[in-house]
Every structure is written in structure tokens, then in C-alpha cells.
Write an enzyme that holds these catalytic residues in place. Structure first.
Site, PDB file in Angstrom:
ATOM      1  N   SER A  28       0.824  -1.214   0.000  1.00  0.00           N
ATOM      2  CA  SER A  28       0.000   0.000   0.000  1.00  0.00           C
ATOM      3  C   SER A  28       0.859   1.266   0.000  1.00  0.00           C
ATOM      4  CB  SER A  28      -0.936  -0.007   1.206  1.00  0.00           C
ATOM      5  OG  SER A  28      -0.201  -0.177   2.400  1.00  0.00           O
ATOM      6  N   CYS A  29       2.156   1.107   0.255  1.00  0.00           N
ATOM      7  CA  CYS A  29       3.059   2.263   0.250  1.00  0.00           C
ATOM      8  C   CYS A  29       3.227   2.795  -1.177  1.00  0.00           C
ATOM      9  CB  CYS A  29       4.424   1.885   0.790  1.00  0.00           C
ATOM     10  SG  CYS A  29       4.418   1.293   2.487  1.00  0.00           S
ATOM     11  N   VAL A  30       3.614   4.075  -1.264  1.00  0.00           N
ATOM     12  CA  VAL A  30       3.819   4.681  -2.578  1.00  0.00           C
ATOM     13  C   VAL A  30       5.244   5.229  -2.678  1.00  0.00           C
ATOM     14  CG1 VAL A  30       3.103   6.504  -4.176  1.00  0.00           C
ATOM     15  CG2 VAL A  30       1.393   5.288  -2.857  1.00  0.00           C
TER      16      VAL A  30
END
Lengths: 172, 202
Positions: A28-30
């Protein structure tokens, strides 16, 4: 290829003129990478959450979208007024667990928040590989403008971003 | 929280991991007819730099994982991670077949892993409930199969949301009969730890 400078969760890494920046296992990290065509400098933040909610943001600004972008500008020694000359690359923000009964939709919210902040700074996104239901790793070669995005069970995506980033490659 | 988690409390959390997952691996052994054993649980205060030390699998290797929200007196997230080869062992034992790759991972295979997670987490919570008198409810597990780091970080980021620190009780379980290793993580909301320690009288 040179060793990759990896941004771990919440970290910021950078390189100027040469070097490879990347992230491993973005869920879910960007991975938010800014490139300055004028100085050929790139800086990358591994953003975990959309908004900062405690003083933790002071020690690890890369962790939150709202603090990561100002921190990237500081690293690049650029005032927000000049930020519009930067180009952005976004990778990640997937929702791996699709069938959750309650979900915080963190991947989607991370992507939305980074986009919103980039719009406010008038920074164009020149390459994006985000959302969906899978994880990603990527490497960006600062000297050549080549980006490689890997995902499990899919072929590697490779793109030459030299032209959109204003990179002039020296003849080999 | 850092100041209150002394050795005694760390030991207590480790022991809870032991007792809770003891029942859970017994349930898994009953289900599969294969004897599973526990490794000593580890209690870790997690910040993002310690994340890669969790569940010793290489960051880009394929894993199968589930996560379930736990509500009640000791809320948190319960998660299971199985390296792909270990998931294949479970599939082979329980449905006598296994997918050759990610593209063959259909709903049957997913439901097998969800059911294993359900039974194990259910037993874990029951053991804790008996010990503490806590009321604990779990939601159905959500499933993912992807690179280890992406699965793990997605679980942890969601558990970290709204908290400054994260505590993980990690327990690995294995069986001598097969090349198998599974990982269980309980990620309690740290704000509720005092309640647990209060009940335990420490």
C-alpha cells in the site's frame, strides 16, 4: 548497473546525475520520486501513510505524504515556488487484501494524497504504476531515465523516461 | 509504551503467544494429521527499520498471507504468512493438489488458507480468552498472495494506522515431516496493553 540505493519504509534517498534509486516490495506504500531536469537530481520517498498525525513526522518525514513532499523539496534544495519544474514518478499504492470486511483503503488514499499534493505544487506526474491489487518493486536509473517495475506473476515493465525528464544521455 | 514494556511484560506477551498458538497448532495438527511444532515466540517493538527482520523470508519471494481484524477487549490484527512452498504443503495435505503457480491460485486454494487461518486464530483467541476472561471476536480473514515485503508492509501499515508504535508477537511453526514453515503475527493495539497486563496482575 550500479548498486541500487533503496528507500526502506518511511525513508528518503537521493542521487544526482548518476545512480539507481528504488524500493522493494511496495504494497500500500507509494514510492514517490521527484526529478529535477535542471540539476539532474532525483529524490525518492517511500511513503507509508497519507497524513502525519504525531511528532514522528519530524524524525521520519518520508513516512507520510504530507511531510514527505516538503522533505523531498528540502533535500533537493528547492523552494515550493520553483517546484513546478520537477517531474514526478509514482509507484505502488496497491490493495493486496481485496476481501477485507473493513478496510482503510490505505493504498488508494496514499495515491490520492500524493496526487493532490503534487497538483498543489504544480508538479507533473510523468510515469505512474499505481493502484491495483498487487505489490511492486522498482528501480530508476538517474543517469539514463530508465525505470523498471517488477510485480509477482507479471512481466517487468520497462520504460525510457529520458525524453520526458529532459535527460541527455552521453554517447557510450 | 516503550517505558512500560519491561522484561516481565515482554515475557508475559511471549508466554501468551506460546499458550495461544499452542492450541492453534494442535488444531492445525488435528486438521491435517501432521504434527506441527512451535518455535519460541518473539515479542518485538516494531518501527519501520525492524520490519525486514520479521518473518525471515526474502523480501521479494512469493508468500501467501491472511489478515483478520480482532475486536473486543484486546483488539488488533492477526496475520498468517506462508512462504509459497509451505502453502503448497498445506494444499497438498488438505486438498491433495497444489497450484503450479500464481495464475492457478483459485478460490478453492484461497479458502483452504483462509480456513487454516480461521481455525488457528480462533484457537489462539480462545486460549487468550480463557486465560484473561477477555471477550474477543475475529472477522473473516482477507487473503493475499504476493511478494513477502509487500504483503507484510501492507499488514503492518494498516495496523500502524493511528498508532505511534507497533508491537508484534511473532511465532513460527513448522513440521519435521515436510519442508514447511508458517508465521503467525499478532499486532495488538498498543493502547490496550495496560488492560491485558492489569488482568494478568503485572
Amino acid at each position: 548497473m550500479a548498486t541500487v540505493k533503496l528507500a526502506g519504509m518511511g525513508e528518503i534517498v537521493w542521487a544526482c546525475g548518476a545512480g539507481v534509486l528504488g524500493c522493494i516490495g511496495l504494497g500500500s506504500c507509494v514510492g514517490t520520486l521527484l526529478f529535477d531536469p535542471r540539476t539532474q537530481m532525483a529524490a525518492l520517498a517511500h511513503v507509508m501513510l497519507p497524513e502525519a498525525h504525531d511528532q514522528d513526522a519530524l524524525t521520519t518525514p518520508g513516512k507520510y505524504a504530507t511531510t514527505a513532499l516538503p522533505a523531498l523539496l528540502r533535500v533537493m534544495d528547492l523552494s515550493p515556488a520553483l517546484a513546478s519544474r520537477l517531474k514526478a514518478i509514482l509507484i505502488g499504492g496497491g490493495e493486496l487484501f481485496q476481501n477485507r470486511s473493513q478496510t482503510l483503503r490505505i493504498g488508494e488514499r496514499n495515491v490520492e494524497k500524493v496526487h493532490q499534493l503534487l497538483r498543489e505544487l504544480r508538479i507533473d506526474v510523468v510515469f505512474e504504476h499505481t493502484r491495483g491489487s498487487f505489490g511492486r518493486s522498482f528501480e530508476f536509473d538517474v543517469a539514463t531515465g530508465f525505470i523498471k517495475v517488477r510485480a509477482v506473476g507479471a512481466s517487468t515493465v520497462e520504460k525510457d523516461l529520458a525524453a520526458v525528464l529532459g535527460i541527455q544521455r552521453r554517447a557510450a | 509504551m516503550t517505558t512500560t514494556l519491561n522484561d516481565l511484560r515482554t515475557d508475559a506477551l511471549r508466554e501468551i503467544g506460546n499458550i495461544g498458538l499452542g492450541g492453534a497448532v494442535t488444531a492445525l495438527s488435528d486438521l491435517t494429521g501432521v504434527l506441527f511444532t512451535l518455535e519460541a515466540p518473539q515479542v518485538m517493538q516494531i518501527d519501520t527499520s525492524t520490519l525486514p527482520q520479521l518473518c525471515c523470508v526474502s523480501p521479494e519471494s512469493l508468500v501467501v498471507g491472511t489478515v483478520s481484524r480482532v475486536n473486543g477487549d484486546w483488539p488488533g490484527e492477526g496475520a498468517f504468512l506462508f512462504p509459497w512452498q509451505s502453502a503448497c504443503v498445506l494444499w497438498q495435505i488438505l486438498v491433495q493438489m497444489q497450484p503450479s503457480g500464481l495464475e492457478e491460485l483459485n478460490e478453492l486454494y484461497q479458502s483452504v488458507i483462509n480456513e487454516v487461518s480461521n481455525i488457528m486464530l480462533g484457537n489462539y483467541l480462545q486460549a487468550i480468552s480463557q486465560m484473561t476472561g477477555f471477550t474477543l471476536h475475529m472477522e473473516p480473514p482477507a487473503f493475499a498472495a504476493d511478494m513477502a515485503m509487500a504483503v507484510l508492509s501492507s499488514i503492518l501499515v494498516e495496523a500502524l494506522y493511528g498508532q505511534r508504535e507497533l508491537l508484534a508477537i511473532e511465532t513460527a511453526f513448522k513440521t519435521p515431516e515436510h519442508e514447511f514453515k508458517g508465521y503467525f503475527l499478532y499486532l495488538p493495539e498498543t493502547g490496550n496493553l495496560e488492560k491485558l497486563f492489569g488482568v494478568l496482575g503485572i
